[in-house]
Design a protein around this motif. Structure first.
Motif, PDB file in Angstrom:
ATOM      1  N   PHE A  46      31.617  40.120  27.474  1.00  0.00           N
ATOM      2  CA  PHE A  46      31.379  39.073  28.473  1.00  0.00           C
ATOM      3  C   PHE A  46      30.420  39.572  29.541  1.00  0.00           C
ATOM      4  O   PHE A  46      30.556  40.704  30.000  1.00  0.00           O
ATOM      5  N   HIS A  47      29.465  38.736  29.925  1.00  0.00           N
ATOM      6  CA  HIS A  47      28.590  39.027  31.069  1.00  0.00           C
ATOM      7  C   HIS A  47      29.097  38.235  32.273  1.00  0.00           C
ATOM      8  O   HIS A  47      29.154  37.008  32.226  1.00  0.00           O
ATOM      9  N   LEU A  48      29.450  38.940  33.359  1.00  0.00           N
ATOM     10  CA  LEU A  48      29.918  38.272  34.572  1.00  0.00           C
ATOM     11  C   LEU A  48      28.761  37.965  35.512  1.00  0.00           C
ATOM     12  O   LEU A  48      28.815  37.030  36.301  1.00  0.00           O
ATOM     13  N   CYS A  53      29.005  43.568  33.226  1.00  0.00           N
ATOM     14  CA  CYS A  53      29.558  42.983  32.006  1.00  0.00           C
ATOM     15  C   CYS A  53      30.906  43.616  31.683  1.00  0.00           C
ATOM     16  O   CYS A  53      31.291  44.622  32.276  1.00  0.00           O
ATOM     17  N   ILE A  54      31.593  43.004  30.735  1.00  0.00           N
ATOM     18  CA  ILE A  54      32.916  43.476  30.327  1.00  0.00           C
ATOM     19  C   ILE A  54      32.877  43.901  28.871  1.00  0.00           C
ATOM     20  O   ILE A  54      32.311  43.212  28.020  1.00  0.00           O
ATOM     21  N   ILE A  84      32.556  47.078  33.003  1.00  0.00           N
ATOM     22  CA  ILE A  84      33.979  47.087  33.317  1.00  0.00           C
ATOM     23  C   ILE A  84      34.707  47.064  31.977  1.00  0.00           C
ATOM     24  O   ILE A  84      34.459  46.183  31.146  1.00  0.00           O
ATOM     25  N   VAL A  85      35.557  48.042  31.755  1.00  0.00           N
ATOM     26  CA  VAL A  85      36.280  48.128  30.489  1.00  0.00           C
ATOM     27  C   VAL A  85      37.691  47.580  30.698  1.00  0.00           C
ATOM     28  O   VAL A  85      38.447  48.096  31.516  1.00  0.00           O
ATOM     29  N   ILE A  86      38.019  46.516  29.969  1.00  0.00           N
ATOM     30  CA  ILE A  86      39.378  45.962  30.007  1.00  0.00           C
ATOM     31  C   ILE A  86      40.115  46.443  28.758  1.00  0.00           C
ATOM     32  O   ILE A  86      39.621  46.296  27.642  1.00  0.00           O
ATOM     33  N   ILE A 125      39.358  38.112  34.640  1.00  0.00           N
ATOM     34  CA  ILE A 125      37.949  37.692  34.572  1.00  0.00           C
ATOM     35  C   ILE A 125      37.695  36.567  35.584  1.00  0.00           C
ATOM     36  O   ILE A 125      36.689  36.573  36.292  1.00  0.00           O
ATOM     37  N   THR A 126      38.641  35.617  35.678  1.00  0.00           N
ATOM     38  CA  THR A 126      38.509  34.514  36.644  1.00  0.00           C
ATOM     39  C   THR A 126      38.425  35.056  38.072  1.00  0.00           C
ATOM     40  O   THR A 126      37.592  34.628  38.869  1.00  0.00           O
TER      41      THR A 126
END
Length: 209
Positions: A46-48, A53-54, A84-86, A125-126
């Motif tokens: 995902f790009h924030l 990005c994630i 960011i690593v989730i 993410i939100t």
């Protein structure tokens, strides 16, 4: 490649890797944020924003072996984006978590956020997106000289991560980043170094975390 060309993320949107279409994360994000899917994001999930990005590591990725480590290292070597690593930290994947934390935070210098499942990841993410939107709107309206000083202090994602530590809220997170400057230095700080900033009890919580 990490990404095919440079990704431009529209204000207040998230760009998701096509492979997440129909997933629990995507379903829970719909309605909360504007999610656009692209099929050429490469290693990124995902790009924030244009710079952040994630990368998502599921329980299955952790159990399956070292492929996720190669992916993270390739991303770090080939990209100038903030990653960011989730990571899904569950009863099954818990045994792998310390090794992942060491690789991501200490060796690769990236931000690591543990979640229990995809639903929790969508909430995170939100929150991150609303944080970026607030930061961007502040940037447009504020004195550029004041902003410059603030931006050197911490990336929004770093500030957010420090707040995840038990016992640390916004004020303590700010004090810690003023004192240590980075997640890397904070991770390596001793209890004695932490005590003057946050007090003995929180210093011990941070150190053990």
């Amino acid at each position: 490649p990490v990404t095919a060309g440079s990704i431009v993320v529209p204000y207040g949107h998230v760009i998701g890797n096509e492979k997440w279409r129909g997933s629990e994360i995507a379903q829970k994000l719909q309605g909360k944020i504007r999610l656009i899917f692209e099929d050429d994001l490469g290693l990124v999930d995902f790009h924030l924003s244009n710079r952040t990005c994630i990368l998502y590591i599921s329980e299955a990725d952790l159990v399956a072996g070292d492929e996720f480590k190669r992916r993270l290292v390739r991303f770090r070597n080939a990209s100038n984006l903030g990653g960011i690593v989730i990571v899904e930290k569950t009863q099954i994947s818990d045994q792998y978590f310390l090794a992942v934390q060491k690789l991501v935070v200490l060796e690769l210098g990236m931000v690591l956020l543990p979640v229990a499942n995809q639903g929790e990841a969508s909430q995170l993410i939100t929150q991150l997106v609303s944080f970026y939107v607030r930061e961007q709107s502040k940037d447009h309206n504020s004195n550029p000289f004041v902003r410059k000083q603030g931006s050197q202090l911490a990336e929004p994602s770093v500030f957010r991560t420090v707040q995840q530590i038990p016992g640390v809220g916004k004020t303590k997170a700010l004090l810690l980043l003023q004192q240590f400057g980075s997640i890397h230095r904070l991770c390596n700080a001793s209890v004695q170094e932490l005590e003057p900033v946050v007090g003995q009890t929180v210093a011990r919580q941070i150190h053990s975390f």
